[in-house]
Design a protein around this motif. Structure first.
Motif, mmCIF file in Angstrom:
data_model
loop_
_atom_site.group_PDB
_atom_site.id
_atom_site.type_symbol
_atom_site.label_atom_id
_atom_site.label_comp_id
_atom_site.label_asym_id
_atom_site.label_seq_id
_atom_site.Cartn_x
_atom_site.Cartn_y
_atom_site.Cartn_z
ATOM 1 N N PHE A 125 0.836 -1.190 0.000
ATOM 2 C CA PHE A 125 0.000 0.000 0.000
ATOM 3 C C PHE A 125 0.876 1.247 0.000
ATOM 4 N N LEU A 126 0.389 2.274 -0.678
ATOM 5 C CA LEU A 126 1.173 3.494 -0.803
ATOM 6 C C LEU A 126 0.264 4.706 -0.606
ATOM 7 N N TRP A 127 0.872 5.796 -0.218
ATOM 8 C CA TRP A 127 0.188 7.087 -0.179
ATOM 9 C C TRP A 127 0.920 8.039 -1.107
ATOM 10 N N TYR A 128 0.122 8.787 -1.889
ATOM 11 C CA TYR A 128 0.648 9.800 -2.776
ATOM 12 C C TYR A 128 0.035 11.135 -2.387
ATOM 13 N N LYS A 129 0.801 12.179 -2.653
ATOM 14 C CA LYS A 129 0.372 13.542 -2.361
ATOM 15 C C LYS A 129 0.345 14.313 -3.679
ATOM 16 N N LYS A 130 -0.691 15.106 -3.871
ATOM 17 C CA LYS A 130 -0.804 15.813 -5.149
ATOM 18 C C LYS A 130 -1.177 17.269 -4.900
#
Lengths: 111, 112
Positions: free
Chosen positions: A33-38
């Motif tokens: 699982f990953l978290w991305y920021k935009k």
């Protein structure tokens, strides 16, 4: 069918307090699982990840927690800063290395 | 650092036009992806490619096609643009078996 869900489209937090972003998934075969920021007008950037063999991963102000039995992960940001204001996407990796993204949560950190 | 470049940041096209969105990466990544981002819908996969001349449909391929003639370049084609294709389009690359994606800066396409 949305296999990864972020049920809160937006979140507002005071500067210095904790931000908690939540993500739920339906497929028990997801193992990473990953978290991305935009930021607006930019592509998503990788923030932090966690393998299914762990229940916590920490990187500075960011901590991701994984509860496999509940099929739930969360991202904690402590302390929150105005520069953290962005849209956050969680992602789960399934068989064949395919990524499934959540719908995103827009975080606003109020100075 | 891998750099993923999308040729246009903003595009305005008319309904029925053929639209080309270009994506170029400067590393030797096998995998390339096209997503669109819409409010409340998150990132949805349109097409992806594991190698030159290979392409696979994602979740929402209708109205789109792709081309990958060279490893570093992956093009998204809107055969006949429609207003419901107004969106933010994101290209991403990934090393085979590696960790996350690297995204381009996105192309904001408006179809009028």
């Amino acid at each position: 069918d949305q296999q990864v869900k972020q049920n809160s489209p937006s979140l507002s937090v005071q500067e210095g307090r904790i931000s908690i972003l939540n993500c739920d998934y339906t497929n028990s075969m997801f193992d990473y699982f990953l978290w991305y920021k935009k930021y607006p007008a930019e592509g998503p950037t990788f923030l932090i990840s966690i393998s299914s063999i762990k229940d916590k991963n920490e990187d500075g102000r960011f901590t991701v927690f994984l509860n496999k039995s509940a099929k739930h992960l969360s991202l904690h940001i402590v302390p929150s800063q105005p520069g953290d204001s962005a849209v956050y996407f969680c992602a789960a990796v399934g068989t064949g290395n395919q990524f499934y993204f959540g719908t995103g949560t827009s975080l606003t950190v109020i100075p | 650092d891998v750099k993923v470049t999308q040729s246009s940041r903003y595009l305005v096209k008319r309904t029925g036009e053929k639209v080309f969105l270009e994506c170029v990466q400067d590393m030797d990544h096998e995998n390339m992806f096209w997503y669109r981002q819409d409010p409340g819908l998150g990132l949805r996969l349109i097409y992806f490619s594991y190698d030159v001349k290979m392409k696979e449909k994602g979740d929402i391929p209708e109205g789109y096609s792709v081309s990958r003639e060279k490893k570093e370049r992956f093009s998204l084609i809107l055969e006949s643009a429609s207003t419901n294709q107004t969106s933010m389009y994101l290209c991403a690359t990934k090393l085979g078996g590696g960790d996350g994606y690297t995204f381009g800066s996105g192309t904001r396409l408006t179809v009028v």
